[in-house]
Design an enzyme around this catalytic site. Structure first.
Site, mmCIF file in Angstrom:
data_model
loop_
_atom_site.group_PDB
_atom_site.id
_atom_site.type_symbol
_atom_site.label_atom_id
_atom_site.label_comp_id
_atom_site.label_asym_id
_atom_site.label_seq_id
_atom_site.Cartn_x
_atom_site.Cartn_y
_atom_site.Cartn_z
ATOM 1 N N SER A 96 28.599 10.481 -10.891
ATOM 2 C CA SER A 96 28.564 11.916 -11.136
ATOM 3 C C SER A 96 27.314 12.582 -10.592
ATOM 4 O O SER A 96 27.301 13.792 -10.383
ATOM 5 C CB SER A 96 28.695 12.210 -12.629
ATOM 6 O OG SER A 96 27.528 11.836 -13.317
ATOM 7 N N HIS A 129 23.150 14.545 -13.615
ATOM 8 C CA HIS A 129 23.940 15.716 -13.240
ATOM 9 C C HIS A 129 23.056 16.779 -12.606
ATOM 10 O O HIS A 129 23.330 17.274 -11.503
ATOM 11 C CB HIS A 129 24.649 16.293 -14.464
ATOM 12 C CG HIS A 129 25.627 15.356 -15.084
ATOM 13 N ND1 HIS A 129 26.175 15.564 -16.342
ATOM 14 C CD2 HIS A 129 26.173 14.190 -14.645
ATOM 15 C CE1 HIS A 129 27.009 14.589 -16.639
ATOM 16 N NE2 HIS A 129 27.021 13.743 -15.614
#
Length: 270
Positions: free
Chosen positions: A181, A238
């Site tokens: 991610s 992230h």
């Protein structure tokens, strides 16, 4: 010596398409038959026909040149290799339980240089894999179609490895990082910025839809950190991936190109 003859008659109707039989020609009076050699084309008509043929050949040539100059859309292949690599490592790790795959995880206590990259292809479970690969496909395909195969791979590796590096600097040494991610958020940022312009419609679209998209990506895409025996979502990865993606777009945009031939985007749009 037999001489070829031409019949001078009114134009036949559309229903009369069959050629006249030879006995019919032989039965006609000679005054209705004129030798083909006697039929001459007026010079003005001949010049008109030559001019028409020249224009037609020039038009065909222009169409062929225009066809060759049409931009060929990039075929997205690199994104499928990234998906296949992620899926293959997951199968080797969880289905065949190959022990060497565990060495690809990023161990914060004693990291190896290649683990910053290889851990972006590793996932803790099926939900972790499927949610990440869904967004990798969406945003990675956009980046590849806009910038090409090489740019996709470099974006995935640099944003994923950069996010792991920042996570390694911030998180406890007992942590183990894995997941794509960080690369997902990097690809998302790049796919948005490369299409951005000063058009107010684009800016309004990003302002309205941007927060919704980010919330959905944050909810589904997961960078997992194993601390002790528990799995935790690595939000540092992230944010880091998104910032590194923005930095990549900024740095690439500052690279000077000497001519349009050296500029891949200019070449694509010609």
């Amino acid at each position: 010596m037999a001489q070829q003859l031409l019949l001078l008659l009114p134009a036949p109707s559309r229903t009369f398409l069959k050629p006249l039989p030879s006995p019919f020609l032989s039965s006609l009076p000679r005054r209705h038959l004129v030798p083909v050699s006697a039929v001459r084309v007026a010079p003005a008509v001949r010049r008109g026909l030559l001019r028409y043929a020249t224009k037609r050949s020039g038009l065909v040539e222009e169409l062929e040149i225009a066809k060759d100059k049409q931009p060929r859309s990039r075929r997205a292949n690199g994104i499928f290799w990234i998906l296949l690599l992620n899926f293959g490592i997951y199968v080797a790790d969880h289905l065949f339980q190959i022990r060497q795959i565990k060495s690809l995880y990023l161990y914060h206590a004693f990291p190896t240089w290649f683990q910053f990259v290889t851990s972006t292809f590793c996932h803790a479970n099926w939900n972790h894999l499927s949610s990440n690969l869904f967004f990798v496909y969406i945003f990675g395909k956009l980046v590849e179609e806009e910038e090409g195969n090489f740019a996709l791979w470099m974006s995935y590796i640099l944003t994923g490895a950069g996010a792991n590096l920042i996570s390694w600097l911030v998180l406890p040494t007992s942590s183990v990082s894995l997941g794509a991610s960080g690369a997902v958020f990097g690809l998302f940022t790049i796919s948005v910025l490369v299409k951005m312009s000063l058009d107010w419609r684009k800016i309004l679209e990003v302002l309205i839809l941007g927060q919704f998209v980010v919330d959905k990506v944050m909810e589904a895409a997961r960078a997992t950190t194993i601390t002790g025996q528990s799995f935790q979502v690595n939000n540092i990865a992230h944010v880091s991936g998104a910032l590194i993606g923005a930095a990549l777009v900024f740095l690439v945009s500052r690279i000077p190109f000497s001519s349009n031939d050296d500029n891949p985007k200019a070449t694509k749009r010609e």
